[in-house]
Design a protein around this motif. Sequence first.
Motif, short mmCIF file in Angstrom:
data_model
loop_
_atom_site.label_atom_id
_atom_site.label_comp_id
_atom_site.label_asym_id
_atom_site.label_seq_id
_atom_site.Cartn_x
_atom_site.Cartn_y
_atom_site.Cartn_z
N GLY A 1 -10.45 4.38 13.41
CA GLY A 1 -11.59 3.66 12.85
C GLY A 1 -12.00 4.12 11.47
O GLY A 1 -13.12 3.85 11.04
N VAL A 2 -11.11 4.85 10.78
CA VAL A 2 -11.38 5.29 9.42
C VAL A 2 -10.21 4.91 8.53
O VAL A 2 -9.09 4.75 8.99
CB VAL A 2 -11.65 6.82 9.32
CG1 VAL A 2 -12.92 7.19 10.08
CG2 VAL A 2 -10.47 7.62 9.80
N SER A 3 -10.50 4.79 7.25
CA SER A 3 -9.50 4.41 6.26
C SER A 3 -9.24 5.57 5.32
O SER A 3 -10.18 6.23 4.88
CB SER A 3 -10.03 3.20 5.48
OG SER A 3 -9.12 2.82 4.49
N GLY A 4 -7.97 5.83 5.03
CA GLY A 4 -7.63 6.91 4.12
C GLY A 4 -6.13 7.08 4.04
O GLY A 4 -5.36 6.17 4.37
N GLY B 1 0.75 -1.24 0.00
CA GLY B 1 0.00 0.00 0.00
C GLY B 1 0.78 1.29 0.00
O GLY B 1 0.44 2.19 0.74
N ARG B 2 1.82 1.41 -0.84
CA ARG B 2 2.55 2.69 -0.91
C ARG B 2 1.58 3.84 -1.16
O ARG B 2 1.70 4.89 -0.58
CB ARG B 2 3.60 2.65 -2.00
CG ARG B 2 4.36 3.97 -2.16
CD ARG B 2 5.37 3.95 -3.27
NE ARG B 2 6.43 3.01 -3.06
CZ ARG B 2 7.61 3.30 -2.47
NH1 ARG B 2 7.83 4.52 -2.06
NH2 ARG B 2 8.52 2.37 -2.31
N ASN B 3 0.60 3.63 -2.03
CA ASN B 3 -0.36 4.69 -2.36
C ASN B 3 -1.80 4.29 -2.07
O ASN B 3 -2.72 4.89 -2.60
CB ASN B 3 -0.22 5.08 -3.83
CG ASN B 3 1.12 5.71 -4.11
OD1 ASN B 3 1.57 6.59 -3.36
ND2 ASN B 3 1.78 5.27 -5.15
N ALA B 4 -2.00 3.29 -1.24
CA ALA B 4 -3.34 2.79 -0.95
C ALA B 4 -3.88 3.37 0.35
O ALA B 4 -3.13 3.82 1.20
CB ALA B 4 -3.32 1.27 -0.85
N ASP B 5 -5.20 3.34 0.49
CA ASP B 5 -5.80 3.68 1.77
C ASP B 5 -5.22 2.79 2.86
O ASP B 5 -4.85 1.64 2.61
CB ASP B 5 -7.31 3.42 1.72
CG ASP B 5 -8.10 4.58 1.15
OD1 ASP B 5 -7.50 5.57 0.71
OD2 ASP B 5 -9.34 4.48 1.15
N SER C 1 -10.00 18.49 14.12
CA SER C 1 -10.39 17.54 13.07
C SER C 1 -9.21 17.27 12.14
O SER C 1 -8.22 17.99 12.15
CB SER C 1 -11.60 18.07 12.29
OG SER C 1 -11.31 19.31 11.70
N LEU C 2 -9.35 16.19 11.39
CA LEU C 2 -8.39 15.83 10.36
C LEU C 2 -9.11 15.81 9.02
O LEU C 2 -10.25 15.36 8.93
CB LEU C 2 -7.84 14.42 10.58
CG LEU C 2 -6.86 14.16 11.69
CD1 LEU C 2 -6.56 12.67 11.78
CD2 LEU C 2 -5.57 14.93 11.46
N VAL C 3 -8.44 16.27 8.00
CA VAL C 3 -8.94 16.09 6.64
C VAL C 3 -8.02 15.04 6.01
O VAL C 3 -6.83 14.98 6.32
CB VAL C 3 -8.96 17.42 5.85
CG1 VAL C 3 -7.58 17.96 5.65
CG2 VAL C 3 -9.69 17.27 4.54
N TYR C 4 -8.58 14.18 5.19
CA TYR C 4 -7.79 13.12 4.56
C TYR C 4 -8.45 12.71 3.26
O TYR C 4 -9.61 13.05 3.00
CB TYR C 4 -7.65 11.91 5.49
CG TYR C 4 -8.96 11.27 5.89
CD1 TYR C 4 -9.44 10.16 5.20
CD2 TYR C 4 -9.71 11.77 6.94
CE1 TYR C 4 -10.65 9.57 5.56
CE2 TYR C 4 -10.91 11.18 7.31
CZ TYR C 4 -11.37 10.09 6.62
OH TYR C 4 -12.57 9.52 6.97
N MET C 5 -7.70 12.03 2.42
CA MET C 5 -8.27 11.53 1.17
C MET C 5 -8.50 10.02 1.31
O MET C 5 -7.81 9.35 2.07
CB MET C 5 -7.37 11.85 -0.01
CG MET C 5 -5.98 11.31 0.05
SD MET C 5 -4.96 12.03 -1.24
CE MET C 5 -4.56 10.59 -2.18
N SER C 6 -9.49 9.53 0.59
CA SER C 6 -9.81 8.11 0.65
C SER C 6 -10.46 7.68 -0.66
O SER C 6 -11.17 8.45 -1.29
CB SER C 6 -10.74 7.81 1.82
OG SER C 6 -10.98 6.43 1.92
N GLU C 7 -10.20 6.44 -1.01
CA GLU C 7 -10.76 5.87 -2.23
C GLU C 7 -11.86 4.87 -1.86
O GLU C 7 -11.91 3.76 -2.34
CB GLU C 7 -9.65 5.18 -3.04
CG GLU C 7 -10.04 4.87 -4.44
CD GLU C 7 -8.89 4.27 -5.24
OE1 GLU C 7 -8.94 4.35 -6.46
OE2 GLU C 7 -7.94 3.74 -4.64
#
Length: 155
Positions: free
Chosen positions: A122-125, A101-105, A136-142
């Motif tokens: 408890g979140v994936s991203g 997962g170099r570039n994976a959630d 809060s955190l902002v993050y990207m997820s697929e």
Amino acid sequence: RLAFAYGNVGNTDIYVLDEATGATWAVANRSCDEAEPGWAPDGLSVIYQADCAGSYDLYLVGVDGNNPRTLTATVDRDEREPEFSPDGTAIAFRVNTAGNGRNADGALWVMDADGANARGLGVSGRAPSWSPDGRSLVYMSEQQSNWEIYVYNFD
């Protein structure tokens, strides 16, 4: 000052550039992949990920390259993309199974600035970034076949 990774993907080092003087120096330059640098809020330390011990762990080093400290040391997990909270008390990061997962959630985690009390949110991203107030955190997820931006609220 600017902290940056330099080298080929999979074999980079961490450098600091002093924009006022033009001086550049290495703060992490072992024979491994050292990447994703970020600043501690006090500007005296650089946090980064490296696979020097076989899996990616998180490290903190003084801006002069002295006193490197290992913040995570796991053989079965890759800890990546560290980001200090605005007040410097916590670090958000991404966790994947080692070698995957170099570039994976991955699972998003938070720990104290000294590496203690690591816990999953408890979140994936990936690519977590703190809000200016640290609430809060902002993050990207697929999560739905497309990369999207999400917000995790600690409240």
